[in-house]
Design a protein around this motif. Structure first.
Motif, PDB file in Angstrom:
ATOM      1  N   LEU A 176       0.858  -1.005  -0.142  1.00  0.00           N
ATOM      2  CA  LEU A 176      -0.237   0.164   0.274  1.00  0.00           C
ATOM      3  C   LEU A 176       1.138   1.350  -0.272  1.00  0.00           C
ATOM      4  CD1 LEU A 176      -3.054  -1.290   2.858  1.00  0.00           C
ATOM      5  CD2 LEU A 176      -3.027  -0.466   0.128  1.00  0.00           C
ATOM      6  N   ALA A 177       2.127   1.560   0.721  1.00  0.00           N
ATOM      7  CA  ALA A 177       3.030   2.054   1.004  1.00  0.00           C
ATOM      8  C   ALA A 177       3.673   2.858  -0.963  1.00  0.00           C
ATOM      9  CB  ALA A 177       4.034   2.363   1.514  1.00  0.00           C
ATOM     10  N   ALA A 178       4.194   1.705  -1.374  1.00  0.00           N
ATOM     11  CA  ALA A 178       4.503   1.528  -2.596  1.00  0.00           C
ATOM     12  C   ALA A 178       3.258   1.967  -3.999  1.00  0.00           C
ATOM     13  CB  ALA A 178       5.173   0.294  -2.571  1.00  0.00           C
ATOM     14  N   ALA A 179       2.512   1.730  -3.367  1.00  0.00           N
ATOM     15  CA  ALA A 179       1.301   2.446  -4.236  1.00  0.00           C
ATOM     16  C   ALA A 179       0.919   3.584  -4.289  1.00  0.00           C
ATOM     17  CB  ALA A 179      -0.165   1.611  -3.605  1.00  0.00           C
ATOM     18  N   GLY A 180       1.674   4.425  -4.107  1.00  0.00           N
ATOM     19  CA  GLY A 180       1.559   5.976  -3.227  1.00  0.00           C
ATOM     20  C   GLY A 180       0.585   6.597  -2.581  1.00  0.00           C
ATOM     21  N   SER A 184      -2.217  10.666   5.307  1.00  0.00           N
ATOM     22  CA  SER A 184      -3.594  10.286   6.117  1.00  0.00           C
ATOM     23  C   SER A 184      -4.346   8.212   5.235  1.00  0.00           C
ATOM     24  CB  SER A 184      -4.552  11.045   5.837  1.00  0.00           C
ATOM     25  OG  SER A 184      -5.381  11.620   4.264  1.00  0.00           O
ATOM     26  N   GLN A 185      -4.230   8.774   3.932  1.00  0.00           N
ATOM     27  CA  GLN A 185      -4.877   6.734   3.668  1.00  0.00           C
ATOM     28  C   GLN A 185      -3.880   5.984   4.458  1.00  0.00           C
ATOM     29  OE1 GLN A 185      -4.359   8.010  -0.577  1.00  0.00           O
ATOM     30  NE2 GLN A 185      -6.503   8.098  -1.013  1.00  0.00           N
ATOM     31  N   MET A 186      -2.584   6.428   4.354  1.00  0.00           N
ATOM     32  CA  MET A 186      -1.630   4.865   5.281  1.00  0.00           C
ATOM     33  C   MET A 186      -2.325   5.035   6.567  1.00  0.00           C
ATOM     34  SD  MET A 186       0.152   3.134   4.053  1.00  0.00           S
ATOM     35  CE  MET A 186       0.793   1.973   4.561  1.00  0.00           C
TER      36      MET A 186
END
Length: 317
Positions: A176-180, A184-186
């Motif tokens: 998920l972090a790599a997906a940009g 706040s979303q993370m």
């Protein structure tokens, strides 16, 4: 860890063989589960390989309903085994393709459901003529299913192909972090995963949420905290770890984690192999293109590593 020398692997050649392929089925409760049994003509009695697909809507051949994901990797592995004189069985997961009628409600699905299905298929395969024992070979998520199934059914080998070395919750956070995602979303995703890891469902999530929809939360809870290293360490059978160097979904470091927990395992790191067992560069666009090419052959070295392991198991019995 017992590494295989690549030069020795590539020096091996598989003899061509005629093979009989037939559709088989077992009781799936609501409806039968279907698979393909591939048996080389004139094969000597010996181990047979049960191929276990990865996550998502993946069928017996390793193809998915997801657009651009039809590499036919498991079909190619089965054919490679047949060329080496080894029988194999690959199957449509519960709810997928010919096994779609056996699907329970998504909310009732658990990771253990897939483990139990593999146990049932292994028992079926062991009962086939000429099969002296069963090797469980899992790809991606299937690589976690295989050692856990080996605790519930007798097997003579476990093959982990591109398997995670970290719990799914850890992997999802990295992906998920790599997906940009924004900060706040993370943070929201991390909080959601933490709740699920503690066995608590998340209220108020939209049914259209691709990752955290309410109906899939029980399944995630059943899998997120499983430790792949501990699972492979506990498998009561010889182990082969196969990993591609250009896998952009599961890095080589995961294979090293698995090997560290299972130092007696044989390890084959395949140069240039991506997550669907094809030759591909590390460049993401070119790597993903291989997922949509069923005619692209398997990466050199992967079948040789698997064949050598099966031969070793056969010789030890």
């Amino acid at each position: 860890m017992k590494p295989i020398a690549l030069a020795a692997i590539l020096a091996m050649t598989a003899l061509p063989a005629q093979a009989a392929e037939r559709d088989v089925s077992i009781d799936g409760g609501l409806a039968p589960l279907h698979g393909t049994l591939l048996t080389p003509d004139g094969a000597k009695p010996g181990p047979a390989v049960l191929l276990i697909a990865g996550s998502g809507p993946t069928d017996r051949d390793g193809n998915s309903k997801i657009a651009g994901a039809n590499p036919a990797s498991l079909k190619l592995v089965a054919e490679g085994l047949a060329a080496h004189g080894v029988a194999s069985l690959r199957f449509d997961k519960r709810g997928i393709a010919a096994s779609r009628g056996a699907m329970v409600a998504e909310r009732d699905l658990r990771f253990t459901t897939y483990i139990d299905d593999v146990v049932a298929w292994a028992r079926f395969l062991k009962g086939q003529p000429g099969v002296t024992c069963v090797i469980l070979a899992g790809h991606s998520e299937g690589a976690l299913i295989a050692p856990l199934a080996a605790l519930k059914v007798k097997t003579c080998g476990v093959i982990s192909i591109d398997g995670m070395g970290r719990p799914l919750g850890v992997v999802l956070r990295v992906q998920l972090a790599a997906a940009g995602l924004s900060a706040s979303q993370m943070a929201q995703a991390d909080q959601a995963l933490t709740e699920l890891e503690h066995g608590r469902e998340i209220p108020g999530v939209s049914p259209t949420d691709s990752l955290f929809r309410p109906s899939v939360q029980p399944y995630l809870i059943s899998q997120l905290t499983i430790d792949p290293v501990a699972a492979l360490k506990a498998a009561p059978a010889p182990v082969l770890i196969v990993q591609g160097e250009t896998d952009i979904q599961v890095p080589v470091s995961d294979a090293h984690l698995l090997a560290a927990g299972r130092p007696d395992a044989t390890v084959a790191i395949i140069p240039g192999m991506n997550h669907v067992l094809k030759l591909a560069p590390i460049d993401r666009a070119a790597n993903i293109a291989a997922y949509a090419d069923p005619d692209r052959p398997l990466a050199p070295g992967v079948m040789e590593a698997i064949d050598a392991f099966v031969d070793k198991v056969a010789a030890s019995r």
